[in-house]
Design a protein around this motif. Structure first.
Motif, PDB file in Angstrom:
ATOM      1  N   GLU A  64      -9.882 -53.572 -53.336  1.00 54.77           N
ATOM      2  CA  GLU A  64     -10.634 -52.948 -52.253  1.00 54.77           C
ATOM      3  C   GLU A  64     -12.073 -52.686 -52.682  1.00 54.77           C
ATOM      4  OE1 GLU A  64      -9.746 -52.278 -49.062  1.00 54.77           O
ATOM      5  OE2 GLU A  64      -7.907 -53.387 -49.503  1.00 54.77           O
ATOM      6  N   GLU A  65     -12.240 -52.219 -53.914  1.00 53.08           N
ATOM      7  CA  GLU A  65     -13.573 -51.949 -54.437  1.00 53.08           C
ATOM      8  C   GLU A  65     -14.385 -53.248 -54.536  1.00 53.08           C
ATOM      9  OE1 GLU A  65     -15.282 -50.368 -58.638  1.00 53.08           O
ATOM     10  OE2 GLU A  65     -13.610 -49.222 -57.770  1.00 53.08           O
ATOM     11  N   ALA A  66     -13.739 -54.324 -54.945  1.00 60.56           N
ATOM     12  CA  ALA A  66     -14.418 -55.613 -55.050  1.00 60.56           C
ATOM     13  C   ALA A  66     -14.866 -56.103 -53.670  1.00 60.56           C
ATOM     14  CB  ALA A  66     -13.508 -56.638 -55.699  1.00 60.56           C
ATOM     15  N   LYS A  67     -14.027 -55.899 -52.650  1.00 68.92           N
ATOM     16  CA  LYS A  67     -14.414 -56.295 -51.292  1.00 68.92           C
ATOM     17  C   LYS A  67     -15.624 -55.504 -50.818  1.00 68.92           C
ATOM     18  CE  LYS A  67      -9.926 -57.863 -49.608  1.00 68.92           C
ATOM     19  NZ  LYS A  67      -8.842 -57.624 -48.648  1.00 68.92           N
ATOM     20  N   LYS A  68     -15.627 -54.205 -51.108  1.00 63.95           N
ATOM     21  CA  LYS A  68     -16.766 -53.371 -50.702  1.00 63.95           C
ATOM     22  C   LYS A  68     -18.035 -53.825 -51.404  1.00 63.95           C
ATOM     23  CE  LYS A  68     -14.082 -49.263 -49.579  1.00 63.95           C
ATOM     24  NZ  LYS A  68     -13.769 -47.865 -49.966  1.00 63.95           N
ATOM     25  N   ARG A  69     -17.915 -54.150 -52.699  1.00 68.64           N
ATOM     26  CA  ARG A  69     -19.083 -54.638 -53.438  1.00 68.64           C
ATOM     27  C   ARG A  69     -19.587 -55.947 -52.852  1.00 68.64           C
ATOM     28  NH1 ARG A  69     -17.177 -55.150 -59.071  1.00 68.64           N
ATOM     29  NH2 ARG A  69     -15.677 -53.478 -58.899  1.00 68.64           N
ATOM     30  N   ALA A  70     -18.659 -56.828 -52.475  1.00 67.32           N
ATOM     31  CA  ALA A  70     -19.051 -58.111 -51.900  1.00 67.32           C
ATOM     32  C   ALA A  70     -19.792 -57.901 -50.585  1.00 67.32           C
ATOM     33  CB  ALA A  70     -17.828 -58.994 -51.686  1.00 67.32           C
ATOM     34  N   GLU A  71     -19.313 -56.975 -49.776  1.00 66.57           N
ATOM     35  CA  GLU A  71     -19.988 -56.693 -48.511  1.00 66.57           C
ATOM     36  C   GLU A  71     -21.377 -56.122 -48.749  1.00 66.57           C
ATOM     37  OE1 GLU A  71     -17.383 -54.118 -46.340  1.00 66.57           O
ATOM     38  OE2 GLU A  71     -15.881 -55.686 -46.035  1.00 66.57           O
ATOM     39  N   SER A  72     -21.491 -55.216 -49.700  1.00 65.52           N
ATOM     40  CA  SER A  72     -22.807 -54.629 -49.979  1.00 65.52           C
ATOM     41  C   SER A  72     -23.767 -55.685 -50.521  1.00 65.52           C
ATOM     42  CB  SER A  72     -22.682 -53.460 -50.948  1.00 65.52           C
ATOM     43  OG  SER A  72     -22.248 -53.907 -52.205  1.00 65.52           O
ATOM     44  N   MET A  73     -23.248 -56.614 -51.332  1.00 61.72           N
ATOM     45  CA  MET A  73     -24.109 -57.675 -51.859  1.00 61.72           C
ATOM     46  C   MET A  73     -24.568 -58.612 -50.749  1.00 61.72           C
ATOM     47  SD  MET A  73     -22.655 -58.740 -55.530  1.00 61.72           S
ATOM     48  CE  MET A  73     -22.236 -57.512 -56.732  1.00 61.72           C
ATOM     49  N   ALA A  74     -23.681 -58.876 -49.787  1.00 58.09           N
ATOM     50  CA  ALA A  74     -24.073 -59.722 -48.665  1.00 58.09           C
ATOM     51  C   ALA A  74     -25.191 -59.052 -47.866  1.00 58.09           C
ATOM     52  CB  ALA A  74     -22.865 -60.002 -47.779  1.00 58.09           C
ATOM     53  N   LYS A  75     -25.076 -57.742 -47.679  1.00 56.33           N
ATOM     54  CA  LYS A  75     -26.141 -57.010 -46.980  1.00 56.33           C
ATOM     55  C   LYS A  75     -27.430 -57.064 -47.778  1.00 56.33           C
ATOM     56  CE  LYS A  75     -23.057 -53.801 -44.611  1.00 56.33           C
ATOM     57  NZ  LYS A  75     -22.612 -52.392 -44.541  1.00 56.33           N
ATOM     58  N   GLU A  76     -27.313 -56.935 -49.094  1.00 57.51           N
ATOM     59  CA  GLU A  76     -28.492 -56.970 -49.952  1.00 57.51           C
ATOM     60  C   GLU A  76     -29.179 -58.334 -49.886  1.00 57.51           C
ATOM     61  OE1 GLU A  76     -29.487 -56.273 -54.656  1.00 57.51           O
ATOM     62  OE2 GLU A  76     -27.736 -55.272 -53.795  1.00 57.51           O
ATOM     63  N   ILE A  77     -28.388 -59.390 -49.824  1.00 58.02           N
ATOM     64  CA  ILE A  77     -28.958 -60.739 -49.696  1.00 58.02           C
ATOM     65  C   ILE A  77     -29.743 -60.846 -48.395  1.00 58.02           C
ATOM     66  CG2 ILE A  77     -28.363 -63.169 -49.300  1.00 58.02           C
ATOM     67  CD1 ILE A  77     -26.107 -62.821 -51.307  1.00 58.02           C
ATOM     68  N   GLU A  78     -29.166 -60.331 -47.321  1.00 61.18           N
ATOM     69  CA  GLU A  78     -29.859 -60.373 -46.030  1.00 61.18           C
ATOM     70  C   GLU A  78     -31.170 -59.592 -46.090  1.00 61.18           C
ATOM     71  OE1 GLU A  78     -29.183 -62.180 -43.302  1.00 61.18           O
ATOM     72  OE2 GLU A  78     -27.585 -63.066 -44.499  1.00 61.18           O
ATOM     73  N   ASN A  79     -31.133 -58.423 -46.740  1.00 58.19           N
ATOM     74  CA  ASN A  79     -32.349 -57.617 -46.864  1.00 58.19           C
ATOM     75  C   ASN A  79     -33.423 -58.353 -47.650  1.00 58.19           C
ATOM     76  OD1 ASN A  79     -31.193 -55.555 -45.422  1.00 58.19           O
ATOM     77  ND2 ASN A  79     -30.559 -54.403 -47.234  1.00 58.19           N
TER      78      ASN A  79
END
Length: 195
Positions: A64-79
């Motif tokens: 679950e923690e890895a999924k959350k990190r992946a989502e945050s990284m995807a947002k960071e890429i967009e930013n």
């Protein structure tokens, strides 16, 4: 006596050509539940995995923690992409303004030197952005192990789990009995001596 197998079952998929009958409904299924040590396995339909009376998913905190990190990284890429696009727009506007000023003023060669330095700055900005994106993607690929959102680890409910334990115990008892029957000392010996 220790439990012969833990109540942790991992979902595996096999090829459709290797599908066998489901433990519950006997329809062909390509989904297999196995124990971590591969001591026991059985085929089961994906629909039964959603049945709350058959099994329940085991939620892994690390996953679950890895999924959350992946989502945050995807947002960071967009930013990062948005920031880069905004910088590029500002630079283009500044270049247009400078070109207009140059046309009006027609200054000496010092302005042309500044223009030759700007493409180098654009290249470094692009390189920095690409490096950031690549680093984030590498971290994201190492963090996420599965792209499928369905749970991969299950715990059987007590009746089905007890059935699997009983099956293993019966198999072990049958194996011991076969070994005993093959051992000649298992049978009584013929009486010796006279009458």
């Amino acid at each position: 006596m220790a439990t012969p197998l833990p109540n942790v079952w991992h979902l595996r998929r096999v090829a459709d050509t290797a599908a066998k009958s489901c433990l519950i409904c006997h329809k062909p299924s390509s989904s297999v539940l196995t124990t971590p040590n591969n001591k026991d396995f059985f085929y089961v339909c994906p629909a039964h995995l959603k049945d709350r009376h058959f099994c329940s998913p085991v939620i892994d905190a690390k996953e679950e923690e890895a999924k959350k990190r992946a989502e945050s990284m995807a947002k960071e890429i967009e930013n990062v992409k948005k920031e880069y696009e905004e910088k590029q727009k500002r630079k283009k506007e500044k270049q247009k303004e400078k070109k207009e000023k140059e046309k009006d003023d027609s200054k000496d060669s010092s302005d042309s030197k500044d223009q030759s330095a700007k493409p180098d700055a654009d290249k470094t900005d692009k390189k920095e952005r690409d490096d950031k994106i690549e680093a984030i993607k590498k971290a994201q690929s190492t963090d996420t192990s599965t792209s499928d959102d369905s749970p991969r680890v299950f715990a059987l409910h007590k009746n089905f789990y007890q059935m699997r334990i009983d099956r293993i115990r019966n198999m072990e008892a049958a194996k011991r009995n076969r070994q005993r029957l093959q051992d000649p000392s298992f049978f009584p010996s013929v009486p010796s001596g006279g009458l």
